[in-house]
Structures are given as structure tokens and as C-alpha cells.
Design an enzyme around this catalytic site. Structure first.
Site, PDB file in Angstrom:
ATOM      1  N   ASP A 236      16.718  -2.414   9.340  1.00 18.21           N
ATOM      2  CA  ASP A 236      17.738  -3.289   8.826  1.00 18.21           C
ATOM      3  C   ASP A 236      16.889  -4.031   7.622  1.00 18.21           C
ATOM      4  O   ASP A 236      15.675  -4.256   7.536  1.00 18.21           O
ATOM      5  CB  ASP A 236      17.794  -4.143  10.153  1.00 18.21           C
ATOM      6  CG  ASP A 236      19.041  -5.230   9.665  1.00 18.21           C
ATOM      7  OD1 ASP A 236      19.730  -4.904   8.908  1.00 18.21           O
ATOM      8  OD2 ASP A 236      19.473  -6.242  10.619  1.00 18.21           O
TER       9      ASP A 236
ATOM     10  N   PRO B 100       0.932  -1.180  -0.151  1.00 16.16           N
ATOM     11  CA  PRO B 100      -0.094  -0.087  -0.005  1.00 16.16           C
ATOM     12  C   PRO B 100       0.780   1.148   0.149  1.00 16.16           C
ATOM     13  O   PRO B 100       1.846   1.159   0.560  1.00 16.16           O
ATOM     14  CB  PRO B 100      -0.839  -0.118   1.296  1.00 16.16           C
ATOM     15  CG  PRO B 100      -0.224  -1.152   2.264  1.00 16.16           C
ATOM     16  CD  PRO B 100       0.663  -2.012   1.448  1.00 16.16           C
TER      17      PRO B 100
END
Length: 585
Positions: A377, A322
Site C-alpha cells: 500500500d 539501498p
């Protein structure tokens, strides 16, 4: 007796793994000395060196294999099947067997270019998948409270294996005990069996040392983290102080977040160590905890295994992420696994003047840099294979259209030659569309803090648009789009020159020269916020971000060698408060 090629193959890989583990332990063990000496720059370099170490040792082992064995041996799957069996036997009594398995996988994937991913030939699943973890080693130290929380805190701090004395231990003990008396659940506070249990190993990261464990009693438990810092001027001779006490599970989860640098902590038994941490943070994925303590490659292994299990459940399908579609990356998600997958497009939008290699370099930079709790990360995968019916049709069509050199079909399989994965977050622009007034104020304040904290770590995000930031389940704003990231010290921050005459000011083109690295903070407002209301509020919260002198001051501090504090907990939680130099989350 002559050893078989498969046995020698297994033994050679294990020898390389032992070299890696030995050097990893050396770097980690020296963290206590770096903390003692307040060697912050050295600590940053050690963190990067330890991340680089894995690939360096895998490459060395690969060269050794290629020098020792004929190509037909190295590329013969039956040889690897036999080697896998020998290797499993060789590591069967090791305390770090799961890390050794991941190292074997890395060599297999290097030889076969991430193809032939089968459990017959490598450790897709662990050789001890169902084995209980009982090393017999004692990883923690314990102390009964016996109604005296002051004494329990004194024991926790005074008995910690840290070489520097506390500046005022009794003050810190009093502050910590007072905090616990006001914040612990009554069932624990008044329990006759209350005890403090701490891992023996100290967690080091940036300028902090952390004691990690839990408090139990009355049939309940809360996690416990005790952050310990040097004195205000960060000199080793001034002694240490307890900065705060943290017992909320969500706050501790943030300290171990996927947005932070990996801890330097000595780990005797990785599996049991992670099991203990997961008892403190049950919502934290096992792979993230392995990564948090430095074993990021095995964290990737655990992530991959968990993803395979989730895909097999067929709870949902991969869909387009989205939000606004990226100009450089095609992004799709598996909602039930809260994972984002990023693929570099074949063609970038015209405004993006960069190459595929440039983009990969940016992601490698973030992997090795201190993420200060503000950059997600990532894990990098090659030849990722998924059945086509696991994709929503419009998602698969989109990927095949924008990245045909990376994504292709083979029979009923989708082959993705290269992708990155990140934890799923709500894009900041979408989050703001559904916020009330208080939430808008909080998230915009955190958005500005995220930019400031990255800058303190010598990172300029480049494209600071709202769509390139996400909001975690804890409400923290995180940057996740790295294609324009650069070191802050590479930027040239400028004030917009005054126009020489009115016609210049009214011109649609700038009346001043603009170099390739020039940045004009005064222009940030209209660029970041089309909504005037949000722009005004952001300026009220962070006026300094619109001032070139603020950015120049940060650059000078970095050039002077100053490592700015970024605390992984809220300023209001700190006993001593802010010294004016640190940046808190």
C-alpha cells in the site's frame, strides 16, 4: 443571530463529512449481505467504491464551499483559524472526531494546495491529542472458558452475527478446541480465569469473514482470529466452515498487513477499536490499523504525525535507498522509521516509454485494486517540507539532480511537490545475496507464489526483476514497483514459435513478430536470473510460470468471472486443507 463566515465554513465541511460517513457506513454494512449471498464480484466493486468515496465527497464539499463563499473568505488564513476552533467544538462529542479532523484537513489542503500546513489553521495535531478514549460503549463480547474450550469455541462461532448457519458446527468446534489445546500456552490453557473476548463486529474481506479478539488467562493473553468461509464450491446454500484458528501475533499481523485490501467492518468508535487491535498487534503502527479497517486517509494522517515526531528526534537522516537505483523513481529512506519515499524522476531511462501521468495512474490502480497480500500500500503526499539538514548531502544532491521539477530548496527547507511512501523492505536481490540454502529455497518459492497470487487477482507486474520485489520482516515477498503494472487480461501470452531453419535460431534478433502486449514466458528465466543456480531452482519450484498456457488459463478464469481464493495464512494451517482452487500465501 447571523452566523459568522468561519462558523458557516466549519458547518459546511462537517455537513460534507456527515455525507461521507453515511455512505461509508452503508457500503460497509452491506458487506454481511454480500458475504451471505457469495457476491464476490460485487464485494470487489464495493471495496473500490469505498476507496473512491473519500475523494469524491471531498470534491463535492469543495465545490459547495466555492459556490457558497467568496474566494477571499476561503483563502483567508484568519478565517480558517476561527473555523478550526468552531469545528473542534462541533465535533467534540463525536465518536469519530479524529476522522472528522482529517476531513477538515483534506478541505484545507484542497484550498491551499497543501501549503501553510500549520496547527493554527488545520489539525496538524488532534484537538484531543491527550484526551482519554472512553465512549462507554461495549465493543466486545466475552465468555469465560471454565475449563471447557469446546463450549467456548461453540459460543464464539454460534453467537457470531453471521446470517448463514455452519455446515457442521460440532466438527468445527472440535477442530478449533483441539487446536487450542495443543497450541495455547500452558498458563492460559490451565488458567481458572481464562476467557475468550471477541470484537462484536465481523471483519469481511474477499471471500472470508473473520472473528477477531483474544484469549486471556493466568496473567497472559494471545490474539485470536477465526477465519470463516463458505463451502468448497462457494455457494451460499452449503453453509459455512471454520477454516483455521490463528493465535500467533505475527500471523495475525500478516492478516492485517499493509499489502492487503482494507477490511469491511462496522466500527462504532474508531479510536477505541484501533486501540483494541493494537493490543493484539503492538508492533503494528496505528496508522496502518486505521487503514486496515478502511480509514486510509486518517491512516495517512497518523503516519504523517508519527513521521514528524521521528524526524524531530534526529535519530538519523534521509539517505538514498539501498539497492539498484530505479529507472523511473528516485527512492530515499528514513531508516529509523522504516519508510521508503518515492519521487517520479523528470527523465526516465530510454527503455521506459511512459509519462509521469502513466506512472501516477499505475499507483492509483494498485490503491483501488485487491492487493492480495502481495503489493505494498502507498500513501501520496504533496508539498512535503523537510529541513535540508535532515538529508544526507549525497541524497539531497541526487534528488535535486534527477527530479528538479519536483524537489527544490527554499531557504533551509526542502520542498517535495509530490511523493509516495511505502513500508521499507529488503530488496529481494539484496536478500538473496545473504541467504543460506534453506532461506534461498523459501524466498524463491514465495517469489513465485507472489507472482501467481497477483495474477489470480488480474495483475501482471510487468517488470518482474528481483530488484522490484522486497522481503518483509515476516519473510514474505512483496511487489513494490508499479510503473509497468497492468491487468493480466490485457497481456497476450505466446509460445515462442519454432524456427523454420537453423539460421533463424542462431540469429541475435527474434525470427518472429512481437506485438506491444506480447509476452513470452519461456524467456523469463534468463531475464529474471543471471545466476544459473537460482534460475534452475526457480524453474523446479514454479515450472508453470514458464508456460504460456498456464497464463492463458488464468486469463480465461478471470474472464469467466471466477474469483480465485487467496488466503492470508499458510495452507498447512487450514483444517480442511486446500481444495485445489485456492492460492495461499
Amino acid at each position: 443571530m447571523k452566523l459568522s463566515p468561519a462558523y458557516r465554513l466549519a458547518a459546511t465541511i462537517l455537513y460534507g463529512f456527515d455525507e461521507y460517513r453515511s455512505r461509508f457506513k452503508e457500503i460497509t454494512a452491506d458487506a454481511s449481505r454480500r458475504f451471505r449471498d457469495a457476491a464476490w464480484r460485487e464485494a470487489q466493486q464495493a471495496s473500490a467504491d469505498r476507496i473512491n468515496l473519500y475523494d469524491e465527497k471531498v470534491e463535492e464539499t469543495l465545490v459547495r464551499l466555492q459556490r457558497t463563499f467568496e474566494e477571499e473568505v476561503l483563502t483567508h488564513c484568519d478565517c480558517w483559524r476561527e473555523a478550526r476552533g468552531h469545528y473542534a467544538e462541533l465535533i467534540s462529542q463525536r465518536l469519530d472526531y479524529e476522522l472528522a479532523e482529517t476531513y477538515f484537513n483534506s478541505l484545507f489542503c484542497s484550498i491551499f494546495h497543501h501549503r501553510h500546513i500549520r496547527n493554527d489553521w488545520m489539525f496538524v495535531y488532534s484537538s484531543r491529542e491527550a484526551a482519554a478514549r472512553h465512549s462507554g460503549l461495549t465493543l466486545t463480547r466475552r465468555r469465560s472458558v471454565e475449563g471447557d474450550w469446546t463450549r467456548a469455541l461453540r459460543w464464539a462461532l454460534a453467537e457470531a452475527p453471521i446470517e448463514i448457519p455452519f455446515e457442521n458446527l460440532e466438527r468445527d468446534v472440535r477442530l478449533g478446541a483441539d487446536f487450542l489445546s495443543h497450541h495455547l500456552p500452558a498458563a492460559i490453557l490451565d488458567a481458572v480465569d481464562a476467557e475468550v473476548e471477541l470484537l462484536k463486529s465481523v471483519f469481511y474481506r474477499n471471500k472470508g469473514a473473520y472473528l477477531v479478539g483474544r484469549i486471556r488467562g493466568g496473567g497472559e493473553q494471545v490474539p485470536l482470529v477465526l477465519p470463516i468461509l463458505h463451502g468448497e464450491r462457494q455457494a451460499a446454500s452449503e453453509g459455512l466452515h471454520l477454516d483455521t484458528v490463528i493465535i500467533e501475533p505475527e500471523e495475525i499481523s500478516i492478516i492485517f498487513s499493509f499489502t492487503r485490501a482494507y477490511f469491511q467492518v462496522e466500527v462504532q468508535v474508531p479510536g477505541e477499536f484501533v486501540d483494541f487491535l493494537q493490543e493484539l498487534m503492538p508492533d503494528k503502527p496505528e496508522g496502518e490499523l486505521y487503514s486496515a479497517i478502511g480509514f486510509y486517509k486518517h491512516g495517512k494522517t497518523e503516519f504523517f504525525r508519527g513521521l514528524n515526531r521521528q524526524v524531530a528526534r534526529r535519530a538519523d537522516r534521509f539517505i538514498i535507498a539501498p539497492g539498484v537505483r530505479g529507472m523511473v523513481m528516485a527512492v530515499f529512506v528514513l531508516p529509523s522509521y522504516r519508510t521508503v519515499f518515492k519521487i517520479i524522476k523528470d527523465r526516465f531511462d530510454p527503455s521506459k516509454e511512459m509519462s509521469r501521468d502513466n506512472v501516477r495512474d499505475k499507483y492509483h490502480l494498485v490503491k483501488r485494486h485487491d492487493r492480495v497480500g502481495r503489493m505494498a500500500d502507498t500513501q501520496e503526499f504533496s508539498n512535503f517540507i523537510v529541513r535540508a539538514d535532515h538529508f544526507a548531502p549525497e541524497c539531497l544532491d541526487h534528488l535535486l539532480d534527477v527530479a528538479p521539477s519536483t524537489v527544490y530548496l527554499k531557504d533551509d527547507k526542502v520542498i517535495i511537490k509530490h511523493c509516495y511512501t511505502e513500508r521499507m523492505m529488503t530488496p529481494l536481490n539484496l536478500y538473496l545475496e545473504q541467504c543460506d540454502e534453506a532461506e534461498t529455497h523459501a524466498v524463491l518459492k514465495d517469489y513465485g507464489n507472489a507472482i501467481k497470487q497477483m495474477a489470480a487477482a488480474n495483475i501482471f507486474p510487468g517488470d518482474m526483476l528481483l530488484k522490484n520485489f522486497g522481503v518483509t520482516r515476516h519473510g514474505r515477498v512483496i511487489f513494490y514497483d508499479y510503473d509497468e503494472i497492468c491487468y493480466l487480461t490485457e497481456c497476450n501470452f505466446r509460445h515462442i514459435p519454432e524456427p523454420m531453419y537453423p539460421e533463424q535460431e542462431l540469429s541475435s534478433e527474434p525470427w518472429y513478430s512481437v506485438g506491444p502486449n506480447d509476452i513470452f514466458p519461456e524467456e523469463f528465466g534468463p531475464f529474471l536470473f543471471a545466476d544459473i543456480r537460482l534460475r534452475k531452482l526457480f524453474y523446479e519450484l514454479h515450472p508453470e510460470l514458464f508456460d504460456a498456457d498456464y497464463w492463458k488459463g488464468l486469463q480465461q478464469a478471470i474472464r469467466d468471472g471466477r474469483v480465485i481464493d487467496v488466503y492470508p495464512y499458510r495452507n498447512k494451517q487450514r483444517f480442511a486443507g486446500s481444495d485445489g482452487n485456492g492460492l495461499v500465501y
